[in-house]
Scaffold this motif. Structure first.
Motif, PDB file in Angstrom:
ATOM      1  N   ARG A   1      -6.520   6.882  11.564  1.00  0.00           N
ATOM      2  CA  ARG A   1      -7.248   6.830   9.903  1.00  0.00           C
ATOM      3  C   ARG A   1      -8.339   7.827   9.569  1.00  0.00           C
ATOM      4  O   ARG A   1      -8.515   8.792   8.663  1.00  0.00           O
ATOM      5  CB  ARG A   1      -7.097   5.281   9.621  1.00  0.00           C
ATOM      6  CG  ARG A   1      -6.073   5.011   8.528  1.00  0.00           C
ATOM      7  CD  ARG A   1      -6.646   3.211   7.843  1.00  0.00           C
ATOM      8  NE  ARG A   1      -5.092   2.134   7.569  1.00  0.00           N
ATOM      9  CZ  ARG A   1      -4.769   1.482   8.167  1.00  0.00           C
ATOM     10  NH1 ARG A   1      -5.749   0.846   9.255  1.00  0.00           N
ATOM     11  NH2 ARG A   1      -3.428   0.337   7.611  1.00  0.00           N
TER      12      ARG A   1
ATOM     13  N   ALA B   1      -8.399   8.598   0.355  1.00  0.00           N
ATOM     14  CA  ALA B   1      -7.785   7.288   1.239  1.00  0.00           C
ATOM     15  C   ALA B   1      -6.526   7.601   0.795  1.00  0.00           C
ATOM     16  O   ALA B   1      -5.564   7.250   1.415  1.00  0.00           O
ATOM     17  CB  ALA B   1      -8.446   6.217  -0.109  1.00  0.00           C
ATOM     18  N   SER B   2      -6.044   7.708  -0.307  1.00  0.00           N
ATOM     19  CA  SER B   2      -4.045   8.115  -1.122  1.00  0.00           C
ATOM     20  C   SER B   2      -3.464   8.461   0.266  1.00  0.00           C
ATOM     21  O   SER B   2      -2.849   8.362   0.234  1.00  0.00           O
ATOM     22  CB  SER B   2      -4.291   8.730  -2.380  1.00  0.00           C
ATOM     23  OG  SER B   2      -4.477   9.963  -2.463  1.00  0.00           O
TER      24      SER B   2
ATOM     25  N   PRO C   1      -4.322   3.673  -2.063  1.00  0.00           N
ATOM     26  CA  PRO C   1      -4.486   3.016  -0.813  1.00  0.00           C
ATOM     27  C   PRO C   1      -4.698   2.036  -0.624  1.00  0.00           C
ATOM     28  O   PRO C   1      -5.671   1.050  -2.240  1.00  0.00           O
ATOM     29  CB  PRO C   1      -5.348   4.170  -0.728  1.00  0.00           C
ATOM     30  CG  PRO C   1      -6.343   4.529  -1.865  1.00  0.00           C
ATOM     31  CD  PRO C   1      -5.200   3.992  -3.151  1.00  0.00           C
ATOM     32  N   GLY C   2      -4.611   1.034   0.437  1.00  0.00           N
ATOM     33  CA  GLY C   2      -5.527  -0.105   0.095  1.00  0.00           C
ATOM     34  C   GLY C   2      -6.814  -0.012   1.300  1.00  0.00           C
ATOM     35  O   GLY C   2      -7.466   1.651   1.204  1.00  0.00           O
TER      36      GLY C   2
ATOM     37  N   GLU D   1      -3.421   7.341   3.315  1.00  0.00           N
ATOM     38  CA  GLU D   1      -2.592   5.469   3.062  1.00  0.00           C
ATOM     39  C   GLU D   1      -1.281   5.828   3.459  1.00  0.00           C
ATOM     40  O   GLU D   1      -0.296   5.757   3.993  1.00  0.00           O
ATOM     41  CB  GLU D   1      -2.886   5.082   2.060  1.00  0.00           C
ATOM     42  CG  GLU D   1      -2.060   3.852   1.867  1.00  0.00           C
ATOM     43  CD  GLU D   1      -2.489   2.907   2.621  1.00  0.00           C
ATOM     44  OE1 GLU D   1      -1.562   3.094   3.781  1.00  0.00           O
ATOM     45  OE2 GLU D   1      -3.923   2.494   2.196  1.00  0.00           O
ATOM     46  N   ARG D   2      -0.542   7.465   3.348  1.00  0.00           N
ATOM     47  CA  ARG D   2       0.407   7.715   3.107  1.00  0.00           C
ATOM     48  C   ARG D   2       0.754   9.025   5.072  1.00  0.00           C
ATOM     49  O   ARG D   2       2.100   9.427   5.348  1.00  0.00           O
ATOM     50  CB  ARG D   2       0.739   9.454   1.881  1.00  0.00           C
ATOM     51  CG  ARG D   2       1.162   8.684   0.762  1.00  0.00           C
ATOM     52  CD  ARG D   2       1.803   7.635   0.504  1.00  0.00           C
ATOM     53  NE  ARG D   2       3.326   7.197   1.329  1.00  0.00           N
ATOM     54  CZ  ARG D   2       4.313   7.215   0.763  1.00  0.00           C
ATOM     55  NH1 ARG D   2       4.079   5.978   0.290  1.00  0.00           N
ATOM     56  NH2 ARG D   2       5.645   7.160   2.225  1.00  0.00           N
TER      57      ARG D   2
ATOM     58  N   SER E   1      -7.832   1.758   4.276  1.00  0.00           N
ATOM     59  CA  SER E   1      -7.672   3.616   3.845  1.00  0.00           C
ATOM     60  C   SER E   1      -9.095   3.925   3.114  1.00  0.00           C
ATOM     61  O   SER E   1      -9.209   5.158   3.644  1.00  0.00           O
ATOM     62  CB  SER E   1      -5.990   3.732   3.330  1.00  0.00           C
ATOM     63  OG  SER E   1      -4.976   3.694   4.499  1.00  0.00           O
TER      64      SER E   1
ATOM     65  N   GLU F   1       0.850  -1.096  -0.202  1.00  0.00           N
ATOM     66  CA  GLU F   1       0.026  -0.656   0.063  1.00  0.00           C
ATOM     67  C   GLU F   1       1.324   1.465  -0.075  1.00  0.00           C
ATOM     68  O   GLU F   1       2.180   1.369   0.134  1.00  0.00           O
ATOM     69  CB  GLU F   1      -1.110   0.270   1.385  1.00  0.00           C
ATOM     70  CG  GLU F   1      -1.779  -1.264   1.479  1.00  0.00           C
ATOM     71  CD  GLU F   1      -1.385  -2.671   1.638  1.00  0.00           C
ATOM     72  OE1 GLU F   1       0.340  -2.471   2.142  1.00  0.00           O
ATOM     73  OE2 GLU F   1      -2.216  -3.282   2.074  1.00  0.00           O
ATOM     74  N   GLY F   2       0.397   2.162  -0.276  1.00  0.00           N
ATOM     75  CA  GLY F   2       1.139   3.764  -0.673  1.00  0.00           C
ATOM     76  C   GLY F   2       2.001   3.732  -1.445  1.00  0.00           C
ATOM     77  O   GLY F   2       2.738   4.681  -1.394  1.00  0.00           O
TER      78      GLY F   2
END
Length: 335
Positions: free
Chosen positions: A227, A214-215, A287-288, A218-219, A291, A116-117
């Motif tokens: 989250r 979501a991205s 993202p996963g 994720e970071r 997220s 992810e990420g």
């Protein structure tokens, strides 16, 4: 009498020879080509190919001698399957049709972990592990399109960023960039279907907006419990028409996840969320599912600020709705 018998044997042999020749000629007409099958050739039949397209591929590869004749032979046949096949030169129509009806043989696989990420540009650095040149993967990404129906009316995606779902994939050998991207897009669709968009829709956010959020999560979120809180900060800042101030967007623009320099903060980019209000033009990474769910279902809190807690083993964040409290925390807890 012996002469008559000999003549009879000759006639019988001639008749048998004619029958054999007739059978061979019939086989030649059915299977195609006047020669026996030759060297192996690998052909790939793309998804959605009709009999005309398949015939053209087989003729070009030397499997059959006429694309139009293949189309005629296969006109009433069903179940011709896409995939990669090992056939033979001069294999002919009947054998080619039978092979395509049986389906492509199972190919050996190698596993590829895509965490992810990662930004799309980073995945191509991983694919050589499974024998897929990064350039081939990158080219497949450029050819790909977002899943049909995902973007709202009037929305456009400038890139495939965010859609290439991170997971562990069994990649068939020899590998194909297009096949791997297709696997990622299929996984993306399966996972995003589990995201409840109820809250996001009430805030007039689209699926693509949620993917962008979501991205960012994720970071930014190293600790799972952060989250939904980070999602809340993003929602609250959007509502207050504040800049998001998320440095990960600037890192994306710079092209590195390394800590930013002071000069990076002044970069002229639509991804500079310290200067430009609203969500970035595209997601900044893939993202996963966790997220994505958090992005659509933020915590019910009024936080506007967060900062990493220095030295925290779980890499948690401190959250507050007060700018003064935010500054004071940073002063009391220098990194």
């Amino acid at each position: 009498m012996l002469i008559r018998r000999a003549i009879g044997v000759v006639v019988l042999l001639a008749l048998l020879g004619g029958v054999v020749y007739g059978l061979r000629e019939a086989e030649r007409r059915v299977f195609g080509g006047g020669s026996s099958p030759g060297a192996e050739v690998t052909v790939t039949i793309p998804k959605g190919s009709g009999t005309a397209a398949i015939g053209a591929i087989l003729e070009k590869a030397g499997v059959v001698d006429s694309a139009s004749r293949f189309e005629l032979q296969a006109f009433s046949e069903t179940g011709l399957q896409a995939g990669t096949y090992v056939l033979h030169l001069n294999d002919g129509y009947g054998r080619a049709i039978a092979a395509l009806q049986a389906g492509p043989p199972l190919r050996p696989t190698k596993q590829l972990l895509i965490p992810e990420g990662l930004a799309a540009r980073e995945v191509g650095r991983l694919t050589p592990k499974i024998g897929l040149p990064g350039a081939d993967y990158d080219a497949a990404v450029k050819r790909a399109k977002p899943p049909a129906g995902f973007l709202a009316k009037g929305e456009e995606a400038a890139s495939m960023e965010g859609f290439l779902f991170p997971a562990t994939y069994d990649v068939s050998q020899p590998p194909s960039g297009t096949e791997l991207v297709d696997q990622q897009l299929t996984a993306f669709g399966t996972n995003f279907a589990q995201v409840d968009m109820t809250k996001a829709k009430k805030k007039n956010l689209t699926k693509y907006d949620v993917l962008k959020i979501a991205s960012l999560i994720e970071r930014e979120a190293a600790f799972p419990g952060d989250r939904r809180k980070i999602a809340a900060v993003i929602y609250n800042r959007l509502k207050a028409k504040m800049t998001l101030g998320i440095d990960a967007t600037i890192q994306y623009a710079v092209g590195s996840w390394e800590p930013l320099k002071a000069s990076d903060l002044e970069i002229d980019s639509p991804f500079n969320s310290r200067k430009v209000k609203g969500l970035p033009p595209t997601p900044i990474c893939a993202p996963g599912l966790a997220s994505m769910k958090a992005a659509a279902n933020p915590a019910s809190v009024d936080y506007l600020y967060y900062v990493a807690i220095p030295g925290d083993p779980d890499r948690k964040h401190f959250f507050t709705n007060s700018f003064d409290a935010f500054l004071q925390y940073q002063k009391d807890h220098p990194a």
